[in-house]
Design a protein around this motif. Structure first.
Motif, PDB file in Angstrom:
ATOM      1  N   UNK A 160     -13.056  17.201  -3.697  1.00 31.25           N
ATOM      2  CA  UNK A 160     -11.968  18.040  -3.498  1.00 31.25           C
ATOM      3  C   UNK A 160     -10.561  17.214  -3.296  1.00 31.25           C
ATOM      4  N   UNK A 161     -10.890  15.673  -2.987  1.00 33.59           N
ATOM      5  CA  UNK A 161      -9.689  14.914  -2.669  1.00 33.59           C
ATOM      6  C   UNK A 161      -9.542  13.827  -3.658  1.00 33.59           C
ATOM      7  N   UNK A 162      -8.642  14.245  -4.543  1.00 29.64           N
ATOM      8  CA  UNK A 162      -8.493  13.004  -5.558  1.00 29.64           C
ATOM      9  C   UNK A 162      -8.048  11.733  -5.074  1.00 29.64           C
ATOM     10  N   UNK A 163      -7.230  11.451  -3.916  1.00 27.70           N
ATOM     11  CA  UNK A 163      -6.583  10.233  -3.404  1.00 27.70           C
ATOM     12  C   UNK A 163      -7.387  10.105  -2.276  1.00 27.70           C
ATOM     13  N   UNK A 164      -8.748  10.622  -1.974  1.00 21.49           N
ATOM     14  CA  UNK A 164      -9.347  10.330  -0.643  1.00 21.49           C
ATOM     15  C   UNK A 164      -9.791   8.918  -0.402  1.00 21.49           C
ATOM     16  N   UNK A 165      -9.426   8.261   0.926  1.00 19.42           N
ATOM     17  CA  UNK A 165      -9.902   6.858   1.241  1.00 19.42           C
ATOM     18  C   UNK A 165     -10.196   6.976   2.630  1.00 19.42           C
ATOM     19  N   UNK A 166     -10.883   5.935   2.865  1.00 18.35           N
ATOM     20  CA  UNK A 166     -11.570   5.772   4.066  1.00 18.35           C
ATOM     21  C   UNK A 166     -10.320   4.900   5.035  1.00 18.35           C
ATOM     22  N   UNK A 167      -9.663   3.983   4.609  1.00 20.98           N
ATOM     23  CA  UNK A 167      -8.912   3.019   5.281  1.00 20.98           C
ATOM     24  C   UNK A 167      -7.411   3.305   5.288  1.00 20.98           C
ATOM     25  N   UNK A 168      -6.905   2.764   6.019  1.00 19.29           N
ATOM     26  CA  UNK A 168      -5.344   2.682   6.104  1.00 19.29           C
ATOM     27  C   UNK A 168      -4.586   1.999   4.859  1.00 19.29           C
ATOM     28  N   UNK A 169      -3.573   2.457   4.389  1.00 23.52           N
ATOM     29  CA  UNK A 169      -2.874   2.007   3.283  1.00 23.52           C
ATOM     30  C   UNK A 169      -1.915   0.857   3.545  1.00 23.52           C
ATOM     31  N   UNK A 170      -1.988  -0.276   2.932  1.00 22.71           N
ATOM     32  CA  UNK A 170      -0.874  -1.429   3.281  1.00 22.71           C
ATOM     33  C   UNK A 170       0.389  -0.864   2.892  1.00 22.71           C
ATOM     34  N   UNK A 171       1.700  -1.173   3.766  1.00 21.34           N
ATOM     35  CA  UNK A 171       2.775  -0.570   3.661  1.00 21.34           C
ATOM     36  C   UNK A 171       3.816  -1.571   2.770  1.00 21.34           C
ATOM     37  N   UNK A 172       5.091  -1.186   2.866  1.00 18.62           N
ATOM     38  CA  UNK A 172       5.967  -2.241   2.013  1.00 18.62           C
ATOM     39  C   UNK A 172       6.983  -3.032   2.820  1.00 18.62           C
ATOM     40  N   UNK A 173       6.675  -3.146   4.017  1.00 24.43           N
ATOM     41  CA  UNK A 173       7.526  -4.038   5.046  1.00 24.43           C
ATOM     42  C   UNK A 173       6.362  -4.940   5.795  1.00 24.43           C
ATOM     43  N   UNK A 174       7.202  -5.994   6.317  1.00 23.75           N
ATOM     44  CA  UNK A 174       6.452  -6.779   7.091  1.00 23.75           C
ATOM     45  C   UNK A 174       5.777  -6.165   8.128  1.00 23.75           C
ATOM     46  N   UNK A 175       6.403  -5.326   9.032  1.00 24.09           N
ATOM     47  CA  UNK A 175       5.873  -4.840  10.195  1.00 24.09           C
ATOM     48  C   UNK A 175       4.662  -4.121   9.715  1.00 24.09           C
ATOM     49  N   UNK A 176       4.461  -3.144   8.604  1.00 23.09           N
ATOM     50  CA  UNK A 176       3.331  -2.319   8.184  1.00 23.09           C
ATOM     51  C   UNK A 176       2.379  -3.262   7.749  1.00 23.09           C
ATOM     52  N   UNK A 177       2.411  -4.436   7.154  1.00 21.47           N
ATOM     53  CA  UNK A 177       1.646  -5.223   6.815  1.00 21.47           C
ATOM     54  C   UNK A 177       0.972  -5.783   7.934  1.00 21.47           C
TER      55      UNK A 177
END
Length: 374
Positions: free
Chosen positions: A21-38
């Motif tokens: 029931x979760x099309x985009x269901x994932x177990x991990x964090x998603x990498x971001x778009x900034x240096x800090x988030x990465x």
């Protein structure tokens, strides 16, 4: 009965096998778009694998000890009481592990809190229930309100892809520039959060918290208020639009001109029809969430404006309430939130909408004079 059976089966399947029931269901964090988030993502993965190794070693030794030295094979438990070597080892090894984990974590935290040498400074203020963005070096600012329609919220229309994550005026920032955000609040505690940036900062009345971001890729990034701030907490999204420097410069120039035109409108001679038209828009964005689109209110917290004696009869009291709010109630002071034009327009609209029909109007000049008298 067949329809109910299908629904029950779908519900049971969703409970037993949530991934269905979760099309985009994932177990991990998603990498971001900034240096800090990465950096945060890399730190997360480093700590995760350290924990995985610790778990494998600890549980591996535990299960091997249980199996290979079980009582049925004639083994007897060893006594490690006051064993100096063992006690030194189980003190030093965790200490070393914590130091290894603390080094990259500290470096990431230091980088996250370094707001110096910014290229753009923006003040972010949380209100119930919207955000205000003031570009401190450019002399303009604006509110960002939820743009999702009431028809979607109340299931009269199909919900779109960005349900409850659309706004009328997103925060616009240049790509590749360090943007410092000064985060505060006007009423209660809010929290400004954009997961793709790795930025989450509390907005607290009377305090200014600093954070920053540098977006490397143009695009639209969405977040939310993550502090329970009242009944419309879920209707307070954050939308950031990152654009190339040239496009950002053009947008800033347009905003400056619009702000100047807005200031000049205070001197204009307005007609009742013009104020009513603008007042309807202002009321929809600033007032309808509490007092309802038809002015019926939600008593006792939010009294009805339709047929209100103050609205129908007492112009001075009506002006004072809108400008200064009402202490001890949910009625905010809009004198610092809306321009003189919008204040005059919304008061005029309330006095002539929904059958009130007083025929009275308040001009921006009168609002300006009233505010300067206080």
């Amino acid at each position: 009965m067949r329809v109910h059976a299908k629904r029950a089966g779908a519900l049971l399947g969703g409970l037993l096998f949530p991934a269905w029931s979760m099309a985009d269901w994932t177990l991990n964090m998603a990498p971001g778009v900034t240096g800090t988030s990465n950096e945060i993502f890399s730190l997360h993965m480093t700590i995760l694998w350290i924990c995985v190794v610790i778990g494998i070693v600890v549980f591996g030794v535990m299960f091997w000890s249980i199996f290979a030295h079980r009582k049925s094979q004639g083994h007897k438990p060893a006594n490690f009481h006051e064993n100096t070597v063992v006690e030194v080892l189980w003190t030093i090894i965790p200490f070393v592990i914590l130091v290894v984990m603390a080094i990259p974590a500290t470096a990431t935290l230091v980088d996250m809190y370094d707001t110096a040498e910014s290229d753009v400074d923006i003040k972010v203020t949380g209100y119930q229930w919207r955000w205000k963005y003031d570009y401190l070096e450019e002399d303009f600012g604006y509110f960002s309100n939820l743009a999702t329609s009431k028809d979607e919220i109340y299931n009269r229309l199909e919900k779109n892809e960005n349900y409850l994550l659309d706004v009328d005026n997103p925060l616009v920032i240049p790509v590749g520039k360090k943007v410092r955000l000064l985060v505060t609040a006007n009423d209660v505690i809010h929290s400004w959060w954009v997961p793709a940036f790795g930025v989450k900062k509390d907005a607290i009345p009377g305090f200014i918290n600093e954070t920053w971001t540098r977006v490397d890729e143009p695009g639209i990034y969405r977040g939310q208020c993550t502090e329970l701030c009242g009944k419309d907490h879920g209707f307070m999204p954050v939308v950031v639009k990152a654009v190339p420097q040239e496009e950002y410069d053009e947008w800033v120039a347009e905003q400056r001109e619009a702000a100047q035109r807005e200031r000049e409108l205070t001197e204009k001679d307005w007609t009742l029809e013009e104020l009513m038209e603008r007042g309807e828009q202002t009321y929809a964005s600033a007032c309808a969430a509490c007092h309802q689109a038809d002015g019926s209110g939600a008593p006792p917290a939010f009294p009805a404006l339709r047929g209100s004696q103050i609205v129908l009869e007492d112009m001075d009291a009506h002006l004072d309430i809108v400008v200064n709010g009402v202490s001890g109630t949910a009625m905010q002071a809009f004198g610092g939130q809306l321009s003189e034009v919008d204040l005059a327009a919304v008061i005029t609209y309330e006095r002539n909408a929904w059958g009130n029909n007083t025929g009275e109007m308040v001009t921006p000049k009168e609002v300006f004079e009233y505010k300067n008298q206080e």
